[in-house]
Design a protein around this motif. Structure first.
Motif: not given
Length: 99
Positions: A27-29, A35-40, A43-46, A52-62
């Motif tokens: 959880w710490r490392f 998440r950073r790798g998947i975001g890269t 093409g978006a920040a995760v 604790g659900i992963w979401v794309v930045q500026d989007e709703a969880e659902d």
């Protein structure tokens, strides 16, 4: 006089200690790095949502876009895989101490 400890007790103790330490490290490392790798890749920040659900930045969880449909299964695979790492370590400790 020798003291024998059942393998099940060794397994439970090793799983709790190794599993607890591994999940703390996960959880710490590991999880933020994943998440950073998947975001890269997408093409978006995760980010982590409220539960604790992963979401794309500026989007709703659902939301039902392709990014959300991609990161939800990846989150489950990463979490279950990390639990299996802890289980394998606990099994290795149990085999080593039981022999």
């Amino acid at each position: 006089m020798t003291i024998t400890i059942p393998p099940l007790v060794i397994m439970a103790a090793s799983f709790l200690t190794v599993g607890g330490l591994w999940m703390l490290l996960y959880w710490r490392f590991v999880e933020p790095a994943v998440r950073r790798g998947i975001g890269t890749l997408i093409g978006a920040a995760v980010l982590r949502g409220d539960q604790g659900i992963w979401v794309v930045q500026d989007e709703a969880e659902d939301s039902l876009n392709w990014r959300t449909m991609l990161i939800r299964p990846l989150q489950m695979v990463c979490l279950f895989g990390s639990m299996m790492v802890a289980l394998v370590f606990a099994l290795a400790i149990t085999v080593k101490l039981s022999s």
